[in-house]
Each structure stands twice: as structure tokens, then as C-alpha cells.
Design a protein around this motif. Structure first.
Motif, PDB file in Angstrom:
ATOM      1  N   ARG A   1      21.915   0.126   6.205  1.00 46.95           N
ATOM      2  CA  ARG A   1      20.688  -0.521   6.696  1.00 46.95           C
ATOM      3  C   ARG A   1      19.619   0.525   7.024  1.00 46.95           C
ATOM      4  O   ARG A   1      18.448   0.371   6.660  1.00 46.95           O
ATOM      5  CB  ARG A   1      21.037  -1.369   7.925  1.00 46.95           C
TER       6      ARG A   1
ATOM      7  N   PHE B   1      18.372   2.199   3.555  1.00 49.64           N
ATOM      8  CA  PHE B   1      17.497   1.378   2.720  1.00 49.64           C
ATOM      9  C   PHE B   1      16.178   1.057   3.431  1.00 49.64           C
ATOM     10  O   PHE B   1      15.150   0.899   2.787  1.00 49.64           O
ATOM     11  CB  PHE B   1      18.228   0.112   2.267  1.00 49.64           C
ATOM     12  N   SER B   2      16.236   1.008   4.742  1.00 53.09           N
ATOM     13  CA  SER B   2      15.000   0.743   5.489  1.00 53.09           C
ATOM     14  C   SER B   2      13.945   1.819   5.178  1.00 53.09           C
ATOM     15  O   SER B   2      12.760   1.528   4.980  1.00 53.09           O
ATOM     16  CB  SER B   2      15.353   0.693   6.975  1.00 53.09           C
TER      17      SER B   2
ATOM     18  N   ALA C   1      11.432   1.638   2.007  1.00 53.56           N
ATOM     19  CA  ALA C   1      10.157   0.889   1.970  1.00 53.56           C
ATOM     20  C   ALA C   1       8.966   1.852   1.992  1.00 53.56           C
ATOM     21  O   ALA C   1       7.950   1.633   1.320  1.00 53.56           O
ATOM     22  CB  ALA C   1      10.094  -0.072   3.157  1.00 53.56           C
TER      23      ALA C   1
ATOM     24  N   GLY D   1      11.278  -0.212   8.612  1.00 53.56           N
ATOM     25  CA  GLY D   1      11.158  -0.262   7.151  1.00 53.56           C
ATOM     26  C   GLY D   1      11.326  -1.678   6.604  1.00 53.56           C
ATOM     27  O   GLY D   1      10.704  -2.042   5.600  1.00 53.56           O
ATOM     28  N   GLU D   2      12.172  -2.470   7.256  1.00 54.47           N
ATOM     29  CA  GLU D   2      12.365  -3.861   6.813  1.00 54.47           C
ATOM     30  C   GLU D   2      11.062  -4.644   7.013  1.00 54.47           C
ATOM     31  O   GLU D   2      10.667  -5.450   6.157  1.00 54.47           O
ATOM     32  CB  GLU D   2      13.521  -4.498   7.593  1.00 54.47           C
ATOM     33  N   CYS D   3      10.401  -4.376   8.124  1.00 56.43           N
ATOM     34  CA  CYS D   3       9.130  -5.070   8.392  1.00 56.43           C
ATOM     35  C   CYS D   3       8.040  -4.567   7.445  1.00 56.43           C
ATOM     36  O   CYS D   3       7.173  -5.345   7.020  1.00 56.43           O
ATOM     37  CB  CYS D   3       8.716  -4.865   9.852  1.00 56.43           C
TER      38      CYS D   3
ATOM     39  N   ALA E   1       8.558  -3.594   4.390  1.00 58.34           N
ATOM     40  CA  ALA E   1       8.817  -4.271   3.104  1.00 58.34           C
ATOM     41  C   ALA E   1       8.201  -5.674   3.135  1.00 58.34           C
ATOM     42  O   ALA E   1       7.498  -6.078   2.191  1.00 58.34           O
ATOM     43  CB  ALA E   1      10.321  -4.339   2.838  1.00 58.34           C
TER      44      ALA E   1
ATOM     45  N   PHE F   1      12.342  -4.916  -3.973  1.00 58.92           N
ATOM     46  CA  PHE F   1      13.002  -4.606  -2.697  1.00 58.92           C
ATOM     47  C   PHE F   1      14.445  -5.124  -2.655  1.00 58.92           C
ATOM     48  O   PHE F   1      15.265  -4.617  -1.904  1.00 58.92           O
ATOM     49  CB  PHE F   1      12.214  -5.216  -1.525  1.00 58.92           C
TER      50      PHE F   1
ATOM     51  N   TYR G   1      18.302  -3.856  -0.724  1.00 59.53           N
ATOM     52  CA  TYR G   1      18.731  -4.614   0.465  1.00 59.53           C
ATOM     53  C   TYR G   1      17.618  -4.754   1.502  1.00 59.53           C
ATOM     54  O   TYR G   1      17.880  -4.816   2.705  1.00 59.53           O
ATOM     55  CB  TYR G   1      19.980  -3.970   1.109  1.00 59.53           C
ATOM     56  N   LEU G   2      16.390  -4.778   1.019  1.00 60.99           N
ATOM     57  CA  LEU G   2      15.269  -4.967   1.945  1.00 60.99           C
ATOM     58  C   LEU G   2      14.835  -6.429   1.892  1.00 60.99           C
ATOM     59  O   LEU G   2      14.888  -7.056   0.829  1.00 60.99           O
ATOM     60  CB  LEU G   2      14.108  -4.036   1.568  1.00 60.99           C
TER      61      LEU G   2
END
Ligand code: GLY
Length: 369
Positions: free
Chosen positions: A179, A182-183, A186, A267-269, A271, A299, A303-304
Motif C-alpha cells: 500500500r 503503490f501510493s 501516484a 498518494g491514494e487521494c 490518484a 492506476f 492498486y490505486l
């Protein structure tokens, strides 16, 4: 032989970004900063300390005037003035003075916070960035933005302070959980989208190797990603104009991060924010429909997230408008003219933002349609 990327500040060489695959070359780089005559203080967090704290401290001990380490508890919730106060106290107790050197060993929180201490302790002391996460290597360790969160507002208190060196041991990326790893991707994607279409295409081609964390691929990826960041921050170090392009995906991204109470990774946000910005760019006929879906779906193998559950779009809009990227009542929104070319637009309407937030809002109803 390590690759090296010099970053200029006010048109003069300021610091090098060094890409290595171990900490083996660190002392030599520090020696070039006269480290043997200085006291060195590593600042790190509890997670990174467990992985690399002893190794890095051992590299310094006996070679410099004094080598010490300050460890604070890991987590964004500790990126505060209280933690800064703890570091100040330690530095005073250890007799660290203006000629000494701080080493920020860790991810974005450690780098931003240590940089802020370096900017303010004794009105400024040198510091070195040793980023150990993909997010920090690709983005936050470069360009001299430092700071801490304040009362739930991200990076609300800070200063520009250039590091003396950015030393990346790319092997540290292997110890990140999926997690975390991958974050950070982005921000890499962001660099291709805003300024380098060929790099974006390369990322599409190298998807497998990037997911597998192949070191050679990571080295090329970070070199190209950091080249984009270097070119932008050299031209506009204090964000008077072009540097704001680096905020692609951050306007709506930060609002979602806040709405979700920082339970999603930065990074998830980002993406999600990039998908929203690409959606607006498509609706404005800057991007084609195919390009929008390609960016969005890019993405997925990393895994984003490309959608988010349980948000109130109106509330996300309100948070978007309370972000510090507002200027004179208008939002400085970053959109894509095309892949590899971003621009700042101050005319994005509430309706456009709402439509973009609804686009990334996953609801049960949509799922059953
Ligand atoms: N992370 C955005 C910037 O460095 O300006």
C-alpha cells in the motif's frame, strides 16, 4: 557508479540528487559536505529506525565529531509542532550548533518535519534528505518544501529550505508494504502527465517491472520522475507560478484526504484527484474520452483507487474551496491540456468540481445499475 542529478537554485548548483542501491556511498557524499568536522544528527521515525537506523548511525560513528539519532513515533498524526519541539530540545541537549548537520532518514513526514526543524533551529542549519519511501523519493524530498500539519490542516506551517543533498537508496523501496509503495506511484504518474508524455508512455510499458520493484527499472523511473520535478522547481522554487502544476490531483485529493480523516494515504487521494482533474479536462475537450479512461485505468494495476465510497460531494466541494491553494477567492486548479502538458485554470466552477467528485464517488446504486 551512481547516477546524479544536480538541482540548481537561483541558477547556481544547489544540491545533488544521488540515486544509489545501498547506503554504501552515503559517507562519501557526506564527506563532500565536510561531515567529518561536524556533529551529525539523524532524525527518523520508529518504523524507519527499526529498519535502517542502526545501519546509518554505524556508517557515521567514529567518522564525524559526534553522531546521534532522534526517533519519534511514526505516523502523519505526529507531523506536528509538538514533535518539532521534541527535536529542538534534543538538539539543544546534544549541543548541536549552526555548523552541524541534520539527516532526515525516512518518508515524507520525516523529511518535511526535519526540513522544518532545519529551517528554524538557530535560524537555519544544513540538512540532508535520505528518503526511504517512493513518495518521498519521487516528490517530497526534492524542492525544499518543508513543514508540519496544524490543527488538521495539512502542511499549514512551513518554510522553503533547500537540502544540501538528497541521497536515495532505492533498495529501501523493497521493504515498503504494497500500500505504501503503490501510493507513491501516484506522484510518479503525475510527473509524466504534467510534463513528459514519453515518460508517461514508458510507465505504461514498464507496468510489470514497476509492480515487481525491479531495481534497474526503479532507477530509471525515479531518475526520469525527479528530472521533471527538478526542472519545475528550478524555474519556480517558491511556487510563484509554474510549480503549482505539481499540484495536479492535489486540490480534490487533499479535500478527500481531509474528508476521510487521513485514513486514505496521500498518494491514494492524489490518484483520485488526478482522475477528477482528468475528467474535467475531458469535459472541457482538452483530453479525448480514450485518454481520460486510459489515465483513470492506469492506476488500477498499481492498486490505486479510481473511486471512493461514502463521500458527500457537496462537503468535498466545500473542503476543496477551503484548501490553502485558494488565491483571492478562486481555486488554482491544475488541468491537462493534453497528456504531458498541464496548465493552471482559475475558472473551474462548482458544478464542474461537483461533477468530477460524483464521477469518482462509488455508490451502491451505481454498482447495481
Ligand atoms: N509536492 C509539490 C511540490 O513540491 O511543489
Amino acid at each position: 557508479m551512481a547516477q546524479r542529478l544536480p538541482v540548481l537554485y537561483e541558477r547556481k548548483p544547489c544540491y545533488d540528487i544521488v540515486f544509489e542501491t545501498s547506503f554504501g556511498g552515503l559517507w562519501e557524499e557526506l564527506a563532500a559536505l565536510s561531515a567529518e568536522e561536524r556533529r551529525l544528527c539523524i532524525v527518523t521515525d520508529s518504523t524507519v529506525d527499526g529498519l535502517y537506523g542502526a545501519e546509518v548511525l554505524a556508517l557515521l560513528e567514529g567518522k564525524c565529531r559526534k553522531a546521534v539519532k532522534y526517533v519519534f513515533p511514526a505516523g502523519e498524526e505526529n507531523k506536528t509542532l509538538d514533535t518539532v519541539r521534541g527535536v529542538y530540545r534534543f538538539l539543544i541537549e546534544e549541543g548541536i550548533d549552526r555548523k552541524d548537520l541534520l539527516l532526515a532518514l525516512g518518508g515524507g513526514v520525516v523529511g518535511d518535519l526535519t526540513g522544518y526543524v532545519a529551517a528554524t533551529y538557530l535560524r537555519g542549519i544544513d540538512f540532508v534528505q535520505i528518503p526511504t519511501t517512493l513518495l518521498a523519493q519521487a516528490d517530497s524530498s526534492i524542492g525544499g518544501k518543508t513543514g508540519v500539519d496544524f490543527d488538521g490542516y495539512k502542511n499549514m506551517v512551513g518554510a522553503f529550505k533547500m537540502p544540501r543533498l538528497v541521497y536515495m537508496n532505492l533498495d529501501t523501496l523493497k521493504t515498503l508494504d504494497d500500500r505504501q509503495y503503490f501510493s507513491g506511484f501516484a506522484e510518479v504518474m503525475k510527473h509524466g502527465l504534467i510534463r513528459d508524455a514519453a515518460f508517461y508512455e514508458w510507465l505504461l510499458e514498464k507496468m510489470y517491472e514497476i509492480c515487481e520493484r525491479d531495481l534497474e527499472t526503479l532507477e530509471e523511473m525515479l531518475f526520469r520522475s525527479c528530472t521533471v520535478k527538478k526542472l519545475v522547481v528550478e524555474k519556480d522554487p517558491t511556487e510563484q507560478g509554474e510549480r503549482a502544476l505539481l499540484n495536479l490531483g492535489h486540490t480534490i485529493g487533499h479535500a478527500i484526504e481531509k474528508y476521510k480523516n487521513f485514513t486514505l494515504f496521500h498518494g491514494e487521494c492524489v490518484a483520485l484527484g488526478i482522475v477528477a482533474a482528468a475528467f474535467i479536462s475531458w469535459k472541457r475537450e482538452c483530453l479525448s474520452m480514450e485518454e481520460y479512461y486510459e489515465i483513470r485505468d492506469m492506476f488500477v494495476p498499481f492498486y490505486l483507487p479510481i473511486s471512493v465510497e461514502d463521500i458527500d460531494p457537496e462537503e468535498v466541494l466545500r473542503l476543496t474551496k477551503s484548501d490553502k491553494k485558494m488565491e483571492a477567492g478562486t481555486i488554482k486548479f491544475v488541468l491537462l491540456k493534453k497528456i504531458g502538458k498541464a496548465f493552471i485554470d482559475r475558472t473551474v466552477t462548482d458544478e464542474e468540481i461537483l461533477a468530477a467528485v460524483r464521477e469518482i464517488h462509488f455508490s451502491e446504486e451505481d454498482a447495481h445499475e
